[in-house]
Design a protein around this motif. Sequence first.
Motif, PDB file in Angstrom:
ATOM      1  N   ILE A 164       0.388  13.062   4.790  1.00  0.00           N
ATOM      2  CA  ILE A 164      -0.509  12.197   5.555  1.00  0.00           C
ATOM      3  C   ILE A 164      -0.762  12.825   6.921  1.00  0.00           C
ATOM      4  O   ILE A 164       0.170  13.099   7.672  1.00  0.00           O
ATOM      5  N   TRP A 165      -2.030  13.044   7.250  1.00  0.00           N
ATOM      6  CA  TRP A 165      -2.374  13.608   8.544  1.00  0.00           C
ATOM      7  C   TRP A 165      -2.305  12.518   9.607  1.00  0.00           C
ATOM      8  O   TRP A 165      -2.859  11.426   9.436  1.00  0.00           O
ATOM      9  N   THR A 166      -1.621  12.829  10.715  1.00  0.00           N
ATOM     10  CA  THR A 166      -1.442  11.853  11.790  1.00  0.00           C
ATOM     11  C   THR A 166      -1.901  12.410  13.132  1.00  0.00           C
ATOM     12  O   THR A 166      -1.455  11.950  14.185  1.00  0.00           O
ATOM     13  N   GLY A 167      -2.767  13.402  13.102  1.00  0.00           N
ATOM     14  CA  GLY A 167      -3.254  14.007  14.334  1.00  0.00           C
ATOM     15  C   GLY A 167      -4.040  13.041  15.191  1.00  0.00           C
ATOM     16  O   GLY A 167      -4.280  11.876  14.828  1.00  0.00           O
ATOM     17  N   ALA A 168      -4.488  13.517  16.346  1.00  0.00           N
ATOM     18  CA  ALA A 168      -5.049  12.651  17.380  1.00  0.00           C
ATOM     19  C   ALA A 168      -6.305  11.906  16.971  1.00  0.00           C
ATOM     20  O   ALA A 168      -6.598  10.834  17.506  1.00  0.00           O
ATOM     21  N   THR A 169      -7.084  12.445  16.040  1.00  0.00           N
ATOM     22  CA  THR A 169      -8.327  11.763  15.656  1.00  0.00           C
ATOM     23  C   THR A 169      -8.088  10.582  14.728  1.00  0.00           C
ATOM     24  O   THR A 169      -9.010   9.815  14.451  1.00  0.00           O
ATOM     25  N   VAL A 170      -6.866  10.429  14.231  1.00  0.00           N
ATOM     26  CA  VAL A 170      -6.518   9.287  13.375  1.00  0.00           C
ATOM     27  C   VAL A 170      -6.119   8.120  14.267  1.00  0.00           C
ATOM     28  O   VAL A 170      -5.337   8.273  15.211  1.00  0.00           O
ATOM     29  N   GLU A 171      -6.645   6.939  13.975  1.00  0.00           N
ATOM     30  CA  GLU A 171      -6.312   5.747  14.747  1.00  0.00           C
ATOM     31  C   GLU A 171      -4.983   5.167  14.280  1.00  0.00           C
ATOM     32  O   GLU A 171      -4.744   5.014  13.078  1.00  0.00           O
ATOM     33  N   THR A 172      -4.131   4.800  15.214  1.00  0.00           N
ATOM     34  CA  THR A 172      -2.825   4.232  14.888  1.00  0.00           C
ATOM     35  C   THR A 172      -2.972   2.969  14.041  1.00  0.00           C
ATOM     36  O   THR A 172      -2.190   2.735  13.108  1.00  0.00           O
ATOM     37  N   ALA A 173      -3.979   2.166  14.329  1.00  0.00           N
ATOM     38  CA  ALA A 173      -4.192   0.931  13.571  1.00  0.00           C
ATOM     39  C   ALA A 173      -4.459   1.215  12.098  1.00  0.00           C
ATOM     40  O   ALA A 173      -4.063   0.429  11.220  1.00  0.00           O
ATOM     41  N   ASP A 174      -5.104   2.342  11.805  1.00  0.00           N
ATOM     42  CA  ASP A 174      -5.366   2.682  10.398  1.00  0.00           C
ATOM     43  C   ASP A 174      -4.078   3.041   9.673  1.00  0.00           C
ATOM     44  O   ASP A 174      -3.894   2.703   8.501  1.00  0.00           O
ATOM     45  N   LEU A 175      -3.174   3.733  10.349  1.00  0.00           N
ATOM     46  CA  LEU A 175      -1.880   4.043   9.736  1.00  0.00           C
ATOM     47  C   LEU A 175      -1.056   2.781   9.543  1.00  0.00           C
ATOM     48  O   LEU A 175      -0.379   2.615   8.520  1.00  0.00           O
ATOM     49  N   GLU A 176      -1.116   1.877  10.497  1.00  0.00           N
ATOM     50  CA  GLU A 176      -0.397   0.610  10.353  1.00  0.00           C
ATOM     51  C   GLU A 176      -0.926  -0.179   9.160  1.00  0.00           C
ATOM     52  O   GLU A 176      -0.160  -0.822   8.435  1.00  0.00           O
ATOM     53  N   ALA A 177      -2.233  -0.126   8.947  1.00  0.00           N
ATOM     54  CA  ALA A 177      -2.816  -0.815   7.792  1.00  0.00           C
ATOM     55  C   ALA A 177      -2.463  -0.114   6.490  1.00  0.00           C
ATOM     56  O   ALA A 177      -2.344  -0.763   5.439  1.00  0.00           O
ATOM     57  N   LEU A 178      -2.261   1.210   6.539  1.00  0.00           N
ATOM     58  CA  LEU A 178      -1.963   1.963   5.319  1.00  0.00           C
ATOM     59  C   LEU A 178      -0.555   1.709   4.798  1.00  0.00           C
ATOM     60  O   LEU A 178      -0.332   1.724   3.579  1.00  0.00           O
ATOM     61  N   MET A 179       0.402   1.490   5.666  1.00  0.00           N
ATOM     62  CA  MET A 179       1.803   1.416   5.242  1.00  0.00           C
ATOM     63  C   MET A 179       2.068   0.378   4.152  1.00  0.00           C
ATOM     64  O   MET A 179       2.738   0.679   3.150  1.00  0.00           O
ATOM     65  N   PRO A 180       1.564  -0.867   4.251  1.00  0.00           N
ATOM     66  CA  PRO A 180       1.778  -1.813   3.149  1.00  0.00           C
ATOM     67  C   PRO A 180       1.155  -1.342   1.833  1.00  0.00           C
ATOM     68  O   PRO A 180       1.667  -1.646   0.749  1.00  0.00           O
ATOM     69  N   TRP A 181       0.080  -0.586   1.935  1.00  0.00           N
ATOM     70  CA  TRP A 181      -0.546  -0.035   0.737  1.00  0.00           C
ATOM     71  C   TRP A 181       0.333   1.024   0.082  1.00  0.00           C
ATOM     72  O   TRP A 181       0.347   1.137  -1.158  1.00  0.00           O
ATOM     73  N   LEU A 182       1.060   1.790   0.882  1.00  0.00           N
ATOM     74  CA  LEU A 182       2.003   2.745   0.301  1.00  0.00           C
ATOM     75  C   LEU A 182       3.042   2.013  -0.539  1.00  0.00           C
ATOM     76  O   LEU A 182       3.371   2.436  -1.654  1.00  0.00           O
ATOM     77  N   ALA A 183       3.563   0.912  -0.001  1.00  0.00           N
ATOM     78  CA  ALA A 183       4.554   0.126  -0.744  1.00  0.00           C
ATOM     79  C   ALA A 183       3.949  -0.458  -2.008  1.00  0.00           C
ATOM     80  O   ALA A 183       4.572  -0.434  -3.081  1.00  0.00           O
ATOM     81  N   TYR A 184       2.731  -0.959  -1.897  1.00  0.00           N
ATOM     82  CA  TYR A 184       2.056  -1.526  -3.061  1.00  0.00           C
ATOM     83  C   TYR A 184       1.850  -0.472  -4.144  1.00  0.00           C
ATOM     84  O   TYR A 184       2.122  -0.703  -5.340  1.00  0.00           O
ATOM     85  N   ALA A 185       1.369   0.708  -3.749  1.00  0.00           N
ATOM     86  CA  ALA A 185       1.115   1.761  -4.730  1.00  0.00           C
ATOM     87  C   ALA A 185       2.413   2.235  -5.372  1.00  0.00           C
ATOM     88  O   ALA A 185       2.469   2.482  -6.584  1.00  0.00           O
ATOM     89  N   TYR A 186       3.467   2.365  -4.573  1.00  0.00           N
ATOM     90  CA  TYR A 186       4.767   2.761  -5.118  1.00  0.00           C
ATOM     91  C   TYR A 186       5.271   1.742  -6.133  1.00  0.00           C
ATOM     92  O   TYR A 186       5.690   2.099  -7.245  1.00  0.00           O
ATOM     93  N   GLU A 187       5.235   0.474  -5.759  1.00  0.00           N
ATOM     94  CA  GLU A 187       5.733  -0.570  -6.664  1.00  0.00           C
ATOM     95  C   GLU A 187       4.902  -0.656  -7.933  1.00  0.00           C
ATOM     96  O   GLU A 187       5.430  -0.836  -9.041  1.00  0.00           O
ATOM     97  N   THR A 188       3.599  -0.501  -7.783  1.00  0.00           N
ATOM     98  CA  THR A 188       2.714  -0.546  -8.959  1.00  0.00           C
ATOM     99  C   THR A 188       2.990   0.625  -9.890  1.00  0.00           C
ATOM    100  O   THR A 188       3.076   0.461 -11.112  1.00  0.00           O
ATOM    101  N   GLN A 189       3.128   1.811  -9.326  1.00  0.00           N
ATOM    102  CA  GLN A 189       3.400   2.997 -10.131  1.00  0.00           C
ATOM    103  C   GLN A 189       4.783   2.925 -10.784  1.00  0.00           C
ATOM    104  O   GLN A 189       4.958   3.323 -11.942  1.00  0.00           O
ATOM    105  N   LYS A 190       5.739   2.391 -10.070  1.00  0.00           N
ATOM    106  CA  LYS A 190       7.103   2.242 -10.611  1.00  0.00           C
ATOM    107  C   LYS A 190       7.102   1.260 -11.777  1.00  0.00           C
ATOM    108  O   LYS A 190       7.756   1.475 -12.804  1.00  0.00           O
ATOM    109  N   ALA A 191       6.364   0.172 -11.628  1.00  0.00           N
ATOM    110  CA  ALA A 191       6.272  -0.806 -12.705  1.00  0.00           C
ATOM    111  C   ALA A 191       5.607  -0.212 -13.936  1.00  0.00           C
ATOM    112  O   ALA A 191       6.013  -0.451 -15.080  1.00  0.00           O
ATOM    113  N   SER A 192       4.584   0.621 -13.700  1.00  0.00           N
ATOM    114  CA  SER A 192       3.892   1.279 -14.813  1.00  0.00           C
ATOM    115  C   SER A 192       4.831   2.229 -15.532  1.00  0.00           C
ATOM    116  O   SER A 192       4.838   2.329 -16.769  1.00  0.00           O
ATOM    117  N   LEU A 193       5.662   2.940 -14.741  1.00  0.00           N
ATOM    118  CA  LEU A 193       6.628   3.870 -15.319  1.00  0.00           C
ATOM    119  C   LEU A 193       7.652   3.137 -16.165  1.00  0.00           C
ATOM    120  O   LEU A 193       8.000   3.542 -17.282  1.00  0.00           O
TER     121      LEU A 193
END
Length: 391
Positions: free
Chosen positions: A358-387
């Motif tokens: 995940i790129w976190t350089g200066a042009t990335v907004e912190t708020a976008d990363l904060e919004a992404l984190m719950p999605w990481l958990a969702y994608a992990y849990e969904t993929q784990k359930a599929s597995l």
Amino acid sequence: MANATKPTTRPANPRFSSGPCAKRPGWTLDALSDAALGRSHRAKLGKNKLAQAIEDTREILQVPADYRIGIVPASDTGAVEMAMWSLLGARPVDMVAWESFGSGWVTDAVKQLKLSDARVLEAGYGEIVDFAEVNFDHDVVFTWNGTTSGVRVPNGDKIPADRQGLTICDATSAAFAQDLPWDKLDVVTFSWQKVMGGEAAHGMLILSPRAVERLTTYKPAWPLPKIFRLTSGGKLIEGIFKGETINTPSMLCVEDYLDALQWGKSVGGLEGLKARADANLAVIERFVEANNWIGFLAKTPDIRSNTSVCLQFTDPALMALPKESQEAFAKGVASLLEKEGVALDISAYRDAPPGLRIWTGATVETADLEALMPWLAYAYETQKASLAHAA
């Protein structure tokens, strides 16, 4: 495993690619309206814009006045190759590598230039070589920030001021996000497409007075392609460092870089840009701390990149799977996030261990990363359930 709950908040900008990287906040095509299109880069207008790009770079990066800055072809790769082919061979060289691009420079030195006195020092993904083992009486080639491994050199303390060799540093994912100790670096290269979110194909080559002296007093044993030549008749081609490029640059890309540099100044210059990248990394650090199924590829905090963040799935059940299955799982997570339109291009580099980047350089907004984190958990849990269902 219970069904994962899909988050309701999405990143405003899902672009977390590690290159080309996200454009600066608020960027539109209108930023390019003053581009010198259809004009020669050798005309006064074109040369002035190229010279301005060099001077704005010097100002933001705080490059010493006696260092030369040039715009060169073929992105960061072209700048590194130009330096290696023009400077190496005068004395032994230590090739220092801890990720894919550093390994590529090793190949160039050993197999292409065929330097018989090249010493190779390597570290695995997520680690860096101990600089106490490096011989700085040799020339030294290394990457400051490992784009594909998520590591960085913490500082230049172990580079001696009285070194005899040149330090050639690929800083393409570090420039504008990390401190570069100019007194310890003789050649620094980077491209516009990383921390500043500029367009690709152009490289920056920064030379110390020691590097210039080498160029003007040493002639390599091998022929140099025209596109690599920095000297003529034993003298530095000064025009390269005043905006007179070796080949024809894209004036559209130049305009885009100028716009990014002006934005960089508006957020506080180097200190502001570093602070933005640090704040972005902190979002992911808090998330990793709160979730035991994910971790940093770079386990030691002081060598952890604040621009190219590489993550691994640390769930013991996943780590026990064959590498191919781990890769499939990680790609499944990245694919789900892309389909949802919340994170684009975050799969680990092809040569790196399975995971996410995940790129976190200066042009990335912190708020976008904060919004992404719950999605990481969702994608992990969904993929784990599929597995688990497949099993």
